[in-house]
Scaffold this active site. Structure first.
Site, PDB file in Angstrom:
ATOM      1  N   CYS A 170      -3.956   0.313  12.218  1.00 18.21           N
ATOM      2  CA  CYS A 170      -5.250   0.788  11.703  1.00 18.21           C
ATOM      3  C   CYS A 170      -6.275  -0.347  11.694  1.00 18.21           C
ATOM      4  CB  CYS A 170      -5.055   1.413  10.322  1.00 18.21           C
ATOM      5  SG  CYS A 170      -6.414   2.492   9.839  1.00 18.21           S
TER       6      CYS A 170
ATOM      7  N   HIS B  60      -0.344   5.332  10.929  1.00 22.74           N
ATOM      8  CA  HIS B  60       0.355   4.468   9.974  1.00 22.74           C
ATOM      9  C   HIS B  60       1.860   4.747   9.969  1.00 22.74           C
ATOM     10  CE1 HIS B  60      -3.089   2.729   7.708  1.00 22.74           C
ATOM     11  NE2 HIS B  60      -3.720   3.807   8.116  1.00 22.74           N
TER      12      HIS B  60
ATOM     13  N   GLU C  46       4.106   3.090   8.587  1.00 29.15           N
ATOM     14  CA  GLU C  46       4.680   2.759   7.281  1.00 29.15           C
ATOM     15  C   GLU C  46       4.553   3.910   6.289  1.00 29.15           C
ATOM     16  OE1 GLU C  46       1.745   1.907   8.317  1.00 29.15           O
ATOM     17  OE2 GLU C  46       0.313   1.543   6.692  1.00 29.15           O
TER      18      GLU C  46
END
EC number: 6.3.5.3
Lengths: 230, 746
Positions: free
Chosen positions: A86, A194, A196
């Site tokens: 990002c 993302h 994560e």
């Protein structure tokens, strides 16, 4: 192996990235402040999401001048793995570690939702645990994620297999539906989604796990080879 | 420009422009024993404003229950704190930013978020979630579309940047808010149960610091601005501008400083800036403060003490440190590139003393500023009887169903929440679109449940019952997700308190809310009152908004508001928990048909409500149910449709014989939920419902079909493709906004 997550003033996915690495690989992760000048002790470096320096001039435009990014440039040159997520992707394009630029989404709004990605390369250190053409679910959260590059660059990325992930349905108007690209050496990946945030069941997807596991496996194999040769 | 002299302030009644009435000014003179100068009069004006002093609502707010074994910190601090077990606690509060948002929607909403954020980390809590409760006029109005788009963008602009997920809230649309939108922001934080930090200035001689942004001329008199006048006449210059990047750095630095143990007291500079933060900190400690204003870092030259004290520049904190440990703070703030200035000392003489250019420019008793501020028992009108109206059945069931689902208050809010980062921090278990949001406590198998609610139609029709429903709906959302409710915060958005009928609404709504809080064991631990919500002399419908907090131990127990696609396709039974009801009083259907709220507020019984909440938690524990969704605006028809749309399965619904078809579909009687259960779970469900004495009836089923059929005694009432319901629900808000754009360019 040992990971660094660089923390700029305004980073806000640094803890999330560190937690995801620990959860998926069990490796050691250090959060490293943006004034760090030497990152040579790390095998992989993550530039996390957020709003580095407030993103006030242009996303990632100020972070590129930080000491840590200078150190990242050196380590990338030395073949270490560098993952920009990002805002981290925006920092990598601003730093010219990756080509192109990330522009305001075509609908002009911030957009946060789960999106479907297509894996376009499964031979890189970041994507080897995925199947080619596999469809995976990873969330996005950005206002400036529309990848742009001139047609020659896009064609070159395509020909050399440097498009790692494409959107199945583009949420931002990116050229060629690009969600993530690899650097020339294959050891730098920038992506807007993302990974994560797709680690355990209750997050709605676990498809982000294999990205960190790919990196872990790649580095550990390299370290094992190095030990064998020593 | 020279400031008026004390005599001029008296003779020319300058105090009126500072927000003081004649009687209040006389009281200031009496408390001081002399005439106040301009700085002092300004400080009294702002601290005695409705916004800061709660002078009209205070006598009524005392009726809220505020204690319980779960309460670690009740009202009076920057935020309330409740115990969630295992050594952890949650700090939370909701605050209104209505008036600034009406004038400058992006910054008004952004600074609302920034302000409530500071209230939470001030308690020593790590902020983990935002929720926003928004009210606008109808979207057919160009200015409303502008306000709506900009408020949403402003909330996202601040919240996304500081890295705290916006996980819930609600948006409602009604003509009552056309000139006066409501923006209520809630923040939730996590802290160790024994780690609460308070806003007290104790320890004589301890140094006082101002940290964060420099003080500018923005927002001067924002608090008095919020306490009177018509938004139409308000100036944009009184609205502050937020800097989320600075807000993020300030949060990280303050949390680090608090963890160092060097902090004696810390307070956000919100409304009335340096004035309220210093006076409140000294008041809580029962002491005094002396501040040297020459040392306050300012943005522009030539700022006067008056301007410094009344500035509402954002991203500033007032911190009292333990003497001798100043270096700890300097090191931390330097690392974050933040300014920190030693501006004064804690004293024990009970006075707020300000020094500038070596002279005392203000010297006032702290008690007079805060504790002895005027309290009004404003006149209250006699209660009015709810009107008796026959609600015509002029909208047939099928059209009514589509009209209800496409009403922007009911319709899909994806347009709003996909502009918010709902997942940053990677702890969001359930986000927007669910009955309650669930945010995991890092490293524990435990989540905080949170929800906001508040339907002004019910309160307008029957303030007391409407107040009960506001609490019941918010708390029910938690139970529907399987969580145990713990406590609430609230924003009381009302009209002009100088009108006796508005005070009746406020007083009765508070009574109703207090009754519900007692019945549901959810005390009020923090809150905020916003009065003078009026436009061109017309008050808004009374709008108490409730933010509820609960906890769920074991996130696998959670109940989603719709089953997964796979489970629905395999076939699930739908059961109604709670009474069968076919009254259209107070419903959205009634408002759609009559063009205004009609009848009495819907049915509620607090004992039944409590039993339903207990049952829902028990159901979540046994996993008898695949999903649960509460019945609110739009009735059973809306609740079932939302479930079907989310899981992509059609199905069948059965109206009990003898019930009015329209009434049963659209009744908004409270204390009810729809649960989707595996066929083999029926026995467990029946046993539990009996144990908690909650009525139970199978109302239909979900099937892998694109059709939805409603029958009564075997006769078809409505047959409609699921796609028609979905289109109405999902397209309403985007289409209203697009239609507006097309109209504007035509």
């Amino acid at each position: 192996m040992k990971w660094a997550v660089v923390v700029f003033p305004g980073s806000n996915c640094d803890e999330d990235a560190a937690q995801a690495v620990r959860e998926t690989t069990g490796d050691v992760v250090d959060l490293v402040w943006h004034d760090a000048t030497d990152l040579s002790e790390y095998d992989a470096i993550i530039l996390p999401g957020g709003f580095s320096y407030g993103d006030y001039l242009r996303s990632g435009a100020i972070a590129r001048f930080s000491p840590a990014v200078e150190a990242v440039r050196r380590e990338a040159g030395a073949g270490k793995l560098v993952l920009g997520i990002c805002n981290g992707f925006q920092v990598l394009t601003e730093s010219h570690l990756l080509p192109g630029a990330l522009l305001r989404n075509n609908h002009l709004q911030f957009r946060c939702e789960m999106v479907e990605l297509v894996v376009d390369n499964n031979t890189s250190p970041f994507t080897r645990a995925y199947q080619l053409g596999e469809r995976i679910q990873i969330p996005i959260a950005h206002g400036e994620g529309r990848f742009h590059a001139d047609p020659e660059t896009v064609e070159d990325l395509r020909k050399r297999g440097r498009i790692a992930f494409r959107y199945a349905h583009s949420p931002n108007g990116s050229v060629a539906d690009i969600a993530g690209i690899l650097g020339e050496g294959g050891n730098v990946l920038g992506l807007m989604p993302h990974p994560e945030r797709a680690i355990v069941d209750w997050m709605g997807s676990v498809d982000g796990r294999r990205l960190f596991q790919s990196m872990h496996q790649y580095v550990e194999e390299g370290l094992a080879d190095a030990r064998a040769n020593a | 420009m020279r400031e008026p002299t004390p005599e001029q302030i008296r003779d020319e009644r300058v105090y009126r422009s500072l927000g003081l009435t004649d009687a209040e000014y006389e009281l200031v003179v009496e408390k001081l024993g002399r005439l106040p100068n301009y700085v002092e009069a300004g400080i009294f004006g702002v601290l005695w404003s409705e916004h800061c002093s709660y002078k009209s609502s205070k006598v009524h707010l005392r009726r809220f229950p505020t204690s319980g074994p779960q309460v670690l910190q009740g009202p009076g601090e920057n935020a309330g704190v409740v115990d969630i077990g295992d050594g952890m606690a949650v700090a939370f509060k909701m605050e209104s930013h209505n008036h600034p948002s009406a004038v400058e929607p992006y910054q008004g909403a952004a600074t609302g978020v920034g302000g409530i954020l500071r209230d939470i980390f001030t308690m020593g809590a790590r902020p983990v979630a935002f929720l926003d409760s928004l009210r606008f006029g109808p979207l057919d109005d160009g200015r409303t579309r502008y306000l709506f788009s900009e408020v949403v963008a402003g909330i996202g602009g601040y919240g996304n940047c500081v890295g705290i997920p916006t996980v819930g809230g609600e948006v409602q649309f009604s003509p009552t808010y056309r000139g006066n939108p409501l923006v209520n922001a809630m923040c939730v934080g996590i802290l160790p149960a024994d780690g609460i930090v308070r806003g007290t200035a104790t320890g004589v001689g301890n140094p006082v610091f101002v940290v964060g942004a420099r003080t500018g001329r923005d927002g001067i008199h924002g608090a008095t601005f919020a306490s009177a006048e018509d938004p139409e006449e308000k100036e944009r210059s009184a609205v502050q501008v937020g800097d989320p990047f600075l807000g993020k750095l300030l949060m990280e630095a303050c949390l680090e400083l608090i963890a160092s143990g060097a902090v004696v007291g810390i307070q956000d500079m919100g409304a009335a800036g340096l004035t309220s933060s210093s006076a409140e900190m000294a008041s809580r400690a029962g002491g005094g403060l002396e501040m040297i204003l020459d040392r306050v870092p300012v943005r522009e030259e030539g700022m006067t003490p008056y301007e410094m004290m009344l500035s509402e520049s954002q991203e500033r904190m007032l911190v009292v440190l333990e003497r001798g440990r100043e270096h700890v703070a300097f090191a931390i703030f330097q690392r974050y590139g933040l300014e920190v200035a030693d501006i004064g000392r804690v004293t024990d003489d009970g006075r707020l003393r300000l020094i500038w250019h070596g002279e005392v420019v203000a010297d006032m008793p702290v008690a007079a500023l805060v504790d002895e501020a005027p309290v009004y028992e404003r006149p209250i009108a006699l209660p009015s009887e709810p009107e008796r109206v026959d609600i015509p059945a002029s909208l047939p069931a099928r059209e009514a169903w589509l009209a209800v689902l496409s009403h922007p208050s009911v319709a899909d809010k994806r347009f709003v929440y996909r502009q918010y980062d709902t997942m940053v921090r990677a702890q969001t278990v359930m986000g927007p679109g669910s009955d309650a949001a669930l945010v995991k406590v890092p490293g524990m198998d435990k989540a905080i449940a949170m929800a906001t609610d508040g339907n002004s139609r019910y309160v307008a029709l029957n303030p007391r019952r409407g107040g009960q429903i506001a609490v019941a709906e918010a708390v029910r959302n938690l139970a529907t997700a399987g969580a145990k409710p713990l406590a609430i915060t609230n924003c009381l958005n009302f009209g002009n308190p100088e009108k006796p009928e508005i005070m009746r609404q406020l007083s009765d709504a508070i009574d109703g809310m207090a009754e519900a809080c007692k019945a549901l064991d959810t005390p009020v631990v923090s809150g905020n009152v916003s009065l003078y919500n009026e436009s061109r002399g017309v008050d808004i419908q009374p709008t108490p908004v409730v933010g509820a907090i609960g906890v769920i131990d074991g996130i696998a127990k959670r109940l989603q508001s719709a089953p997964t696609r796979e489970r629905a396709a395999a076939g699930l039974d739908l059961w109604l928990l709670g009474r069968e009801d076919d009254s259209l009083e107070g419903t959205l259907y009634g408002e759609l048909v009559c063009g205004r709220p009609v009848g009495d507020a819907p049915y509620i019984d607090l004992a039944e409500e409590r039993r339903l909440h207990d049952l829902l938690q028990a159901i979540a524990g046994t996993r008898a149910a695949a999903a649960a969704h509460d019945v609110t605006e739009g009735g059973v028809a809306a609740a079932v449709a939302e479930m079907m749309i989310q899981c992509g399965a059609g199905g069948e619904i059965d109206i009990p014989a003898g019930m009015s078809q329209l009434g049963w579909l659209f009744s908004e009687a409270q204390g009810r939920a729809v649960v989707a259960v595996l066929p083999e779970g029926a026995e467990d469900l029946a046993r539990l419902a009996a144990a908690f004495a909650v009525p139970l009836r199978k109302l239909g089923r979900l099937v892998a079909s694109e059709k939805v059929a409603v029958r009564q005694a075997g006769d078809m009432v409505v047959e409609i493709p699921l796609a028609a319901l979905r289109d109405a629900y999902e397209h309403a808000i985007p289409m209203a906004l697009r239609a507006g754009t097309a109209g504007a360019s035509a």
